[in-house]
Design a protein around this motif. Structure first.
Motif, PDB file in Angstrom:
ATOM      1  N   ILE A 226      -3.774  -2.548   5.031  1.00 21.66           N
ATOM      2  CA  ILE A 226      -3.209  -2.114   6.325  1.00 21.66           C
ATOM      3  C   ILE A 226      -1.911  -1.347   6.096  1.00 21.66           C
ATOM      4  O   ILE A 226      -1.087  -1.760   5.272  1.00 21.66           O
TER       5      ILE A 226
ATOM      6  N   ASN B   8      -3.269  -5.631   1.352  1.00 22.38           N
ATOM      7  CA  ASN B   8      -3.715  -6.110   2.670  1.00 22.38           C
ATOM      8  C   ASN B   8      -4.547  -5.083   3.426  1.00 22.38           C
ATOM      9  O   ASN B   8      -5.015  -5.336   4.539  1.00 22.38           O
TER      10      ASN B   8
ATOM     11  N   ASP C 283       0.839  -1.206   0.000  1.00 24.82           N
ATOM     12  CA  ASP C 283       0.000   0.000   0.000  1.00 24.82           C
ATOM     13  C   ASP C 283       0.868   1.248   0.000  1.00 24.82           C
ATOM     14  O   ASP C 283       0.577   2.231  -0.692  1.00 24.82           O
TER      15      ASP C 283
END
Ligand SMILES: Cc1ncc(C[n+]2csc(CCOP(=O)(O)OP(=O)(O)O)c2C)c(N)n1
Ligand SMILES: [Mg+2]
Length: 511
Positions: free
Chosen positions: A199, A197, A167
């Motif tokens: 996160i 993910n 990310d």
């Protein structure tokens, strides 16, 4: 086309699972022993690392510098234990002792991967996003060398470049610059994975980001594929096969993952990102895996044997390549010598004589004009010198006259139009330089060195042979005004350790 690799088809699912879980447990144990580090992402991505190192990459652990190996870039450098675990298990020169010494002084396993320090590490990563652009640079170098040296029936340069980005990498602006360049240049042998993910350190990505990564990369001209569960090895296999089948577009494979996979109290939480799980949670997680031992750094014999068998199968690609190389050497001996020279980084002996002489008779020559003259004079004897400018070609005078632009259609073009993408230009140059066989240069106004400073810093840290042509080094720029006046830039560049900063006072000093 059969998607599943032969090794996967023949191995028992239990053995494969054990081989993957070994990467996970080594990561948990190493971070715990170091009392710092990032366990969650290696735990999640272990199946992907296995798919790459055990079943897809053309690599040979005994010959990490083999010139036609596939390149792999871990852009999520904090997940370094994913790389170290895979390298150790595949049989690179990285003994278990080094895994035990993760993050310790003088170990081969520093917190973030460092090229030229650990065998099998292709580039230094950690500053997020840089790795994507490095990977683009590797793919550029491959395309250029393939066009220059391959001959019909003799594919001596023919490898893929893979990367894993997270990310953070995708949020960083450099990912836009690099992906846009790669899509435009149709770098079809570039295959990236997005560790989707949801996160980051602060928590859910819902706090910060609602980009549609698939649409974003499709708009850049990439093929975008989806793997719904990173534990589905057949799906990863199929996606890689599809990525390879598309020779016109780079591919982004979006893989859904669970950070801290298998940890009963940490999975899918930001806490799994950057701190040890703790002894109790490790015990619970190992139990959830059905792990056969409570001893830290335990490597089951079956898992190790499987990894080594897989690596031996992968290394067969090197043996095949040696035959290709022998045939090439026999058919094209001069080209073979030239390729070897370039890959070794040896400069041609004619270089010394090639520099133009600027003396009193030359009159006053602007230093950028002298720079352009030097580039053009040495280009003839240093064919590996490839570069250009971030859209200031006419100002930086970086063009090699009579040469073609590097493009999707013209892979042996040597004039690079990086576009207005200074940061990516710097990091792409790093990938090119690390690949070997090419010496990259890139130009912009000195004031915009700020836009590429993170990549310059990494080049200096890695010892990459990259050359920057910074012109318009004057506060007397005139009408452009203060936004274009370099004030602190020279001093700022001189602060970067291992960066050689030359500020020629006249044309003679340029050459
Ligand atoms: C340029 C840069 N900014 C900030 C950091 C600090 N940092 C390291 S990891 C991380 C979060 C990354 O999130 P993501 O890529 O999603 O990784 P994950 O937690 O999913 O492994 C940050 C902010 C960094 N390494 N590089
Ligand atoms: Mg993430």
């Amino acid at each position: 086309m059969s998607a599943v690799s032969p090794l996967l088809a023949s191995a028992s699912p239990e053995t494969v699972r054990l081989a993957i879980d070994t990467v996970r447990t080594l990561a948990m144990d190493a971070v715990q022993a170091a009392e710092s580090g990032h366990p969650g992402t290696p735990m999640a991505l272990a199946p992907l690392a296995y798919a790459l190192y055990a079943t897809h990459l053309r690599h040979d652990p005994a010959a990490p510098a083999w010139v036609d190996r596939d390149r792999f870039v871990l852009s999520v450098g904090h997940a370094s234990m994913l790389l170290y675990g895979s390298l150790h298990l595949a049989g690179y020169d990285l003994p278990l002792e080094e895994i035990r010494n993760f993050r310790q002084w003088e170990s081969l396993t520093p917190g973030h991967p460092e090229v030229h320090h650990t065998k099998g590490v292709e580039t230094t990563t950690g500053p997020l996003g840089q790795g994507i652009a490095n990977a683009v640079g590797f793919a550029v170098a491959e395309a250029s060398l393939a066009a220059t040296f391959n001959r019909p029936g003799h594919q001596i340069v023919d490898h893929y470049t893979y990367f894993i980005a997270g990310d953070g990498c995708l949020m960083e602006g450099i990912s836009h610059e690099a992906a846009s360049f790669a899509g435009h240049m149709k770098l079809g042998k570039l295959i990236g994975f997005f560790d989707d993910n949801g996160i980051t350190i602060d928590g859910s990505t819902a706090l910060t980001c609602s980009d549609d990564a698939a649409q974003r990369f499709a708009a850049y001209g990439w093929q975008v594929l989806q793997v719904d569960d990173v534990n589905d090895l057949a799906a990863i296999d199929a996606a890689i096969a599809e990525a390879k089948a598309d020779t016109e577009r780079p591919t982004l494979i979006i893989t859904k993952t669970h950070i801290g996979f298998g940890s009963p109290n940490r999975q899918d939480s930001a806490k799994a990102h950057g701190e040890p799980l703790g002894k109790d949670e490790i015990a619970l997680t190992k139990a959830a895996y059905g792990w056969p031992s409570t001893e830290p750094f335990f490597v089951p014999a079956d898992a190790l044997a499987h990894w080594r068998e897989a690596a031996a199968q992968r290394a067969a690609t090197h043996t095949e390549w040696k035959h290709t190389w022998q045939a090439y050497e026999a058919a094209h001996p001069e080209l073979a010598r030239e390729f070897e020279r370039r890959m070794k980084g040896e400069l041609p002996p004619q270089l010394e004589q090639a520099f133009p002489v600027f003396d009193a008779k030359s009159g006053a020559v602007a230093s950028r004009a002298a720079s352009g003259a030097v580039i053009n004079a040495i280009a003839g004897v240093v064919p590996e010198l490839l570069g250009g400018s971030a859209d200031l070609t006419g100002s930086n005078l970086t063009n090699v006259k009579g040469a073609q632009p590097f493009s999707a259609a013209q892979r042996d073009g040597r004039n690079f139009h990086f576009g207005i993408r200074e940061h990516a230009m710097g990091a792409i140059m790093n990938g090119m330089g690390l690949h070997g066989g090419v010496i990259p240069y890139g130009g912009t106004f000195l004031v915009f060195s700020d836009y590429m400073r993170p990549a310059i810093r990494l080049a200096a840290l890695m010892g990459v042979q990259a050359i920057y042509v910074f012109t318009h080094d004057s506060i007397g720029l005139g009408e452009d005004g203060p936004t274009h006046q370099p004030i602190e830039h020279l001093a700022a560049l001189r602060c970067i350790p291992n960066l050689l900063v030359l500020r020629p006072a006249d044309a003679d000093e340029v050459s």
